[in-house]
Each structure stands twice: as C-alpha cells, then as structure tokens.
Motif scaffolding. Sequence first.
Motif: not given
Length: 345
Positions: A81, A92-95, A97, A108, A110, A120, A160, A254, A299
């Motif tokens: 991520h 913020r953390q986002y995987s 993909c 990413i 969202v 978001s 994701t 999540f 997180c």
Amino acid sequence: MPPDLRGRRSRDPFWVVVGALFNGIQWVRSLRTPVIPYVRPVDRGLTLVVQETRREAADVVGLRLGAPDGGLLPRWQPGCHLDLLLPSGRRRQYSLCGDPADRRSYRIAVRRLPAGGGGSIEVHEDLVEGRTVRVQGPRNAFPFLASESYLFLAGGIGITPILPMVQAAERAGADWRLVYTGRSRETLPFLDELAGLPPGRIVIRTDDEHGVPRSADLLRDAGPGTAVYCCGPAPMIDAVRGAFSAGTLHYERFAPAPIVDGRPFTVELARTGTTIGVAAGQSALEAIKAELPSVAYSCRQGFCGTCRVRVLDGTVDQRAATDQGGDSMLICVSRARGGHLTLDL
C-alpha cells in the motif's frame, strides 16, 4: 615528597606509572570503539502527480500516480500500500491495485465515504489530474506468499489488494478461486479486468441477487493446504475467521476491529486540561477526535504509528505490536490499564 625551590611538590613515581597505564588503557579502548558517524535521516517520501482519474464503480474513483518527470518508481509486490499525505494534513493508506511490472505508475482506488474521516472525500474532490501529492511507501502489511492453491475473498473495495494477487496466481499457474461480494454489481470495481481471467475460477455474489453470503458460501473451496486471502468489511472477516479450519488464513481490514473486552477509562488532554471519558466499546482516538478533530490518525488498527502520543501519567494497556513502551501509546487501539491516562495533547 618535599617541595622544590618553587614550592612545587615532586610527583610520586608510583602514581606517574599508574596514570600512564590508565591513559594507555583508555587509548587502546578508543581504538576498539567504533566511531559512529552522524546519520542524516532519509526522507523516503515521493512527490507524485495524478496522471489519470477514472470512475471504477459507484462512488469509487481510480487514480494513477506517476513521477513528475516520468521516471521509474520503487518496486512493489501484491499486498503493498501507499501512505497518501493529503493536502489537508490527513494521512491515509490505500492498497496498490495496478501491475507491479509497471514501474512508471502506481494505481489506487478509493471509495467515497461521506460518514468517514474526510480522507476519501478529499481524494475524490481534490486529487484531480495534474495535482501533485506526497506519498510514502510502498509498504507491505499484507504479504502474498507462494502456494500451490489459493482462495481469494474480496468484499467491495477489498478487491484492491486482492486483484494483483489473483493476477500473480494466474501468471504463476497456481490453482486459485476468487469469491467477490458486494451490495450490487454497480458497487464492484474492476469487473472489466476480472472478465479477462478464466471465468470458471471467479464467483460474483451480490446481496441484491444472492442475499448476504454466509461463511460456508465463502469458504466452500477452502480445502486442506489452501492459502486463503481475505479483505473486506469487518463482519465478513470476522465470519471467515470464526468458520475457518483448514489451510492458512491471511486477512487485511479496512476498518478497525470491534472492541469486545474494553473497560471505560478517562483521558486528560494535558495542553488544555480537558478530561474525556472513553466508553468500553470505544477507542481513545474516537473519544479524543470528538473533542480534538485535528488529532492525527490513519489506519485505526495499530500498525501505521500516525496516532502515537506521549503518555505523561498513567499505565497503558498496550494492544498494538508496534507499541514500544509505557511512555507513548497508539490511541487508536491501546487503552488505560488503571482507569486514567494523561496525554501530551
């Protein structure tokens, strides 16, 4: 010894020898003790530019990020991520993909959460094409390990981190299955990409067509030796964990896990003198955020360290693997052991 003509006493030969030996020992030790040079902290952050935005599903936007000069980006593996440092100061953390083989861009996705913490919404409204954003990473808290057999379980935006794993399993020639769930097909991102994979390995289950799935529906293909990877809403993960009995289970949340064994306590914010009550089923972060909306967090699960706060008084019930002692705590998960804490906030 008697003094000389100037009134100075002669040095005792015995102590002269002792002093010389001592100084010699210190000199030898100095040769053996390595000199540690000053190490300048390394900024592992990147400034990236939004190359493309795309609507992936209802309330889901996909962003493709790249270096401003088009250069190569650090490598990553499925499960990694990015930490986005948003213009507001939110983290913020986002995987990731996208395709790990693509060194020119990160992707990413969202989902917009109107009742969330605002991150978001900021991504959807402010990160338009051409906008720059600071990121840190990639980091991997959900590693994808080699196996001969996989079962992937994805709930909604939980696809994701799962999507690159599915594609890697297909390239490796592994035996794999994917169960992808959500409220409706309109809410499920990346259905077009999944359509390019062998259809016999993928099951799409939506609540409006099939009803809410049971754990037995999700784990039907989890045979002995199967590695199960699950990402989705908390009820889905909890149901899978409660029913899982074979193979190995890997999961990523999540949202924070529910607090089932908490006791109420109070927190004093030292900088204002305000005392806040934290309910048994509430995190300290939730309670503090109601009084101090600007408190830093990300997180909400105790691994990123964003919400670490110095503890001035009280004993901490450390509940995160990354907590390092009683002088600080991660307020998203850790609690008070003695009923009261004073924090440097």
